[in-house]
Design a protein around this motif. Structure first.
Motif, PDB file in Angstrom:
ATOM      1  N   ARG A   1      56.156  35.047  61.498  1.00 15.54           N
ATOM      2  CA  ARG A   1      54.932  35.324  60.735  1.00 15.54           C
ATOM      3  C   ARG A   1      55.138  34.941  59.282  1.00 15.54           C
ATOM      4  NH1 ARG A   1      52.982  41.196  62.289  1.00 15.54           N
ATOM      5  NH2 ARG A   1      51.431  40.698  60.713  1.00 15.54           N
ATOM      6  N   PRO A   2      54.169  34.239  58.702  1.00 13.02           N
ATOM      7  CA  PRO A   2      54.279  33.906  57.296  1.00 13.02           C
ATOM      8  C   PRO A   2      54.114  35.165  56.440  1.00 13.02           C
ATOM      9  CG  PRO A   2      52.207  33.086  58.195  1.00 13.02           C
ATOM     10  CD  PRO A   2      52.979  33.688  59.327  1.00 13.02           C
ATOM     11  N   VAL A   3      54.801  35.185  55.324  1.00 13.75           N
ATOM     12  CA  VAL A   3      54.683  36.277  54.354  1.00 13.75           C
ATOM     13  C   VAL A   3      53.644  35.841  53.324  1.00 13.75           C
ATOM     14  CG1 VAL A   3      55.903  37.589  52.579  1.00 13.75           C
ATOM     15  CG2 VAL A   3      57.074  37.000  54.730  1.00 13.75           C
ATOM     16  N   ILE A   4      52.719  36.716  53.010  1.00 15.80           N
ATOM     17  CA  ILE A   4      51.676  36.402  52.034  1.00 15.80           C
ATOM     18  C   ILE A   4      52.282  36.398  50.640  1.00 15.80           C
ATOM     19  CG2 ILE A   4      49.527  37.216  50.979  1.00 15.80           C
ATOM     20  CD1 ILE A   4      48.789  38.367  53.741  1.00 15.80           C
ATOM     21  N   ASP A   5      52.004  35.352  49.895  1.00 16.18           N
ATOM     22  CA  ASP A   5      52.460  35.248  48.515  1.00 16.18           C
ATOM     23  C   ASP A   5      51.458  36.010  47.646  1.00 16.18           C
ATOM     24  OD1 ASP A   5      53.244  34.606  45.952  1.00 16.18           O
ATOM     25  OD2 ASP A   5      53.124  32.439  46.235  1.00 16.18           O
ATOM     26  N   MET A   6      51.803  37.231  47.278  1.00 21.62           N
ATOM     27  CA  MET A   6      50.883  38.086  46.511  1.00 21.62           C
ATOM     28  C   MET A   6      50.559  37.486  45.149  1.00 21.62           C
ATOM     29  SD  MET A   6      50.030  40.444  48.556  1.00 21.62           S
ATOM     30  CE  MET A   6      49.245  41.646  47.519  1.00 21.62           C
TER      31      MET A   6
ATOM     32  N   LEU B   1      47.528  35.358  45.198  1.00 22.84           N
ATOM     33  CA  LEU B   1      46.265  36.060  45.391  1.00 22.84           C
ATOM     34  C   LEU B   1      45.689  36.569  44.075  1.00 22.84           C
ATOM     35  CD1 LEU B   1      47.019  38.197  48.573  1.00 22.84           C
ATOM     36  CD2 LEU B   1      45.806  36.020  48.434  1.00 22.84           C
ATOM     37  N   ALA B   2      46.538  36.683  43.066  1.00 21.66           N
ATOM     38  CA  ALA B   2      46.104  37.243  41.776  1.00 21.66           C
ATOM     39  C   ALA B   2      45.216  36.286  41.001  1.00 21.66           C
ATOM     40  CB  ALA B   2      47.322  37.624  40.940  1.00 21.66           C
TER      41      ALA B   2
END
Length: 122
Positions: free
Chosen positions: A113-118, A121-122
């Motif tokens: 699963r890919p990890v979301i790059d927080m 998102l900013a």
């Protein structure tokens, strides 16, 4: 990009492990050791850890400022999480190639699963 490689177990895979001879178990654990070394050498390893049995987990619930815990397991499930790799690699194809080296992959018990790059998102 970061990917989480989730490793699961189930009663069937657990029974296979328990039937292994000491030499077969050493070979299985050696596959993890070799993968750890490969990912460390390539710079792709962020973290890798085995997890203890679901029965040793705690569910945490906060209500009205009070923290309540309940002993696990939490649900009747066929498969349960037993470990993970967190890697940073070029793309999903590379993450899948890494996951294919995990011994449980032969039973279809590995998920990428890919990890979301927080920050993105900013």
């Amino acid at each position: 990009m970061k990917y989480l490689i989730l490793i699961y177990s189930n009663p069937e895979s657990r029974a296979i492990w328990e039937r292994f001879s000491p030499a077969e178990r050493a070979e299985g654990l050696g596959a993890y050791e070799a993968l750890d070394q490969e990912l460390t050498a390539s710079g792709e390893m962020i973290a890798s850890e085995p997890l203890d049995a679901p029965a040793k987990g705690k569910r945490v619930h906060v209500t009205e400022g009070r923290t309540l815990t309940t002993d696990g397991p939490f649900a009747e499930v066929k498969e349960y999480l037993v470990g993970f790799y967190l890697v940073e690699c070029a793309d999903e194809d590379r993450a899948v190639r890494i996951a294919a080296k995990v011994p449980e992959a032969f039973m279809g018990l590995v998920e990428v699963r890919p990890v979301i790059d927080m920050a993105a998102l900013a």
